[in-house]
Design a protein around this motif. Sequence first.
Motif, short mmCIF file in Angstrom:
data_model
loop_
_atom_site.label_atom_id
_atom_site.label_comp_id
_atom_site.label_asym_id
_atom_site.label_seq_id
_atom_site.Cartn_x
_atom_site.Cartn_y
_atom_site.Cartn_z
N LEU A 112 -3.30 -5.44 3.86
CA LEU A 112 -3.87 -4.73 2.71
C LEU A 112 -3.91 -5.65 1.51
O LEU A 112 -3.10 -6.57 1.39
CB LEU A 112 -3.00 -3.51 2.38
CG LEU A 112 -2.72 -2.54 3.52
CD1 LEU A 112 -1.62 -1.57 3.12
CD2 LEU A 112 -3.99 -1.80 3.89
N THR A 113 -4.83 -5.40 0.59
CA THR A 113 -4.89 -6.08 -0.69
C THR A 113 -5.42 -5.11 -1.74
O THR A 113 -6.08 -4.13 -1.39
CB THR A 113 -5.82 -7.32 -0.67
OG1 THR A 113 -7.15 -6.89 -0.37
CG2 THR A 113 -5.37 -8.37 0.32
N PRO A 140 -4.81 9.99 7.90
CA PRO A 140 -5.28 8.70 7.38
C PRO A 140 -4.16 7.66 7.35
O PRO A 140 -2.99 7.99 7.16
CB PRO A 140 -5.74 9.04 5.97
CG PRO A 140 -4.92 10.22 5.58
CD PRO A 140 -4.71 11.00 6.85
N SER A 141 -4.53 6.42 7.53
CA SER A 141 -3.58 5.31 7.36
C SER A 141 -3.46 5.04 5.86
O SER A 141 -4.26 5.51 5.05
CB SER A 141 -4.10 4.06 8.07
OG SER A 141 -5.28 3.61 7.44
N VAL A 142 -2.46 4.25 5.49
CA VAL A 142 -2.31 3.86 4.09
C VAL A 142 -3.56 3.11 3.64
O VAL A 142 -4.07 3.32 2.55
CB VAL A 142 -1.04 3.00 3.89
CG1 VAL A 142 -0.96 2.45 2.48
CG2 VAL A 142 0.20 3.79 4.23
N ARG A 143 -4.08 2.26 4.51
CA ARG A 143 -5.29 1.49 4.20
C ARG A 143 -6.46 2.43 3.93
O ARG A 143 -7.19 2.26 2.95
CB ARG A 143 -5.62 0.56 5.36
CG ARG A 143 -6.90 -0.24 5.17
CD ARG A 143 -7.21 -1.11 6.40
NE ARG A 143 -8.47 -1.76 6.27
CZ ARG A 143 -9.64 -1.21 6.63
NH1 ARG A 143 -9.68 0.00 7.15
NH2 ARG A 143 -10.77 -1.87 6.48
N SER A 144 -6.65 3.45 4.77
CA SER A 144 -7.75 4.41 4.58
C SER A 144 -7.60 5.15 3.25
O SER A 144 -8.57 5.36 2.53
CB SER A 144 -7.81 5.41 5.72
OG SER A 144 -8.11 4.76 6.93
N THR A 177 -16.38 3.05 1.48
CA THR A 177 -15.05 2.67 1.99
C THR A 177 -15.10 1.68 3.14
O THR A 177 -14.12 1.00 3.41
CB THR A 177 -14.28 3.92 2.49
OG1 THR A 177 -15.02 4.52 3.55
CG2 THR A 177 -14.04 4.91 1.36
N GLY A 178 -16.22 1.66 3.87
CA GLY A 178 -16.29 0.83 5.07
C GLY A 178 -15.73 1.56 6.29
O GLY A 178 -15.67 0.99 7.37
N LEU A 179 -15.31 2.83 6.12
CA LEU A 179 -14.84 3.64 7.24
C LEU A 179 -16.05 4.23 7.95
O LEU A 179 -17.08 4.48 7.32
CB LEU A 179 -13.92 4.76 6.75
CG LEU A 179 -12.65 4.33 6.03
CD1 LEU A 179 -11.94 5.54 5.43
CD2 LEU A 179 -11.72 3.59 6.98
#
Length: 165
Positions: free
Chosen positions: A106-107, A27-31, A10-12
Motif C-alpha cells: 500500500l501507499t 473489503p481489504s484495507v487496500r480497497s 478505484t481500479g477495482l
Amino acid sequence: MSIQELSRRTGLSNGMVSQLERGLTTPSVRSLRLMSQALLVPISHFFDPEPVQAPNPHIVRRGERHFLRLTSSGVLKELLSPKDAGSVEMYELTISPDGSSGSDFLTHEGWKAGYILAGRIRLWLDQSPHSLEPGDSFLFPGTMPYMFDNPGRETGRMLWFSMKA
C-alpha cells in the motif's frame, strides 16, 4: 456515483464494487483506501454509523468506538480518534495469527506510525520485512510501499496512526 464510475476511479472491477455494495464480500484495507480516496472521504467514513452524540467531540469512550472487522484478512480496526479528527486518524489494530493488511503493498500521501502492544507483527517496508514486538514503534512516509502481517501463533495488537500530508 455509478458502479462503473467508482470502479474506474478505484481500479477495482465492476464486479468487486457491486459485491461490496451488496455486502457479499468484505473489503481489504487496500480497497477501503482506494474507495476513500475516490470518494474524497476519510477511511473512517466506512466504519459503524455515528453513535448518539457524545458529550465532548474530542473524546472517544471505549464503548463508542467505531470498528471495522476485515474477516477475510484477519484484522479488526477500531477507530480511537474522533471521527472528524482532521488530518490524523488513530486506530487499534487486532491482527489474528496469519492475518495481514492484504497481499498488495500500500501507499498513500502523508505518514504512518505505530506502536506494538502485543504479539509479534512483521512490517514490510519497501519489500524488506521487519519483525516487531511489544514496545517497538515505527514511523515512515506513506509513499513508501508497505504492508503488515502476523506470522506468529498469538494475536497481535498495535496502535496505528495515519497522518495526512
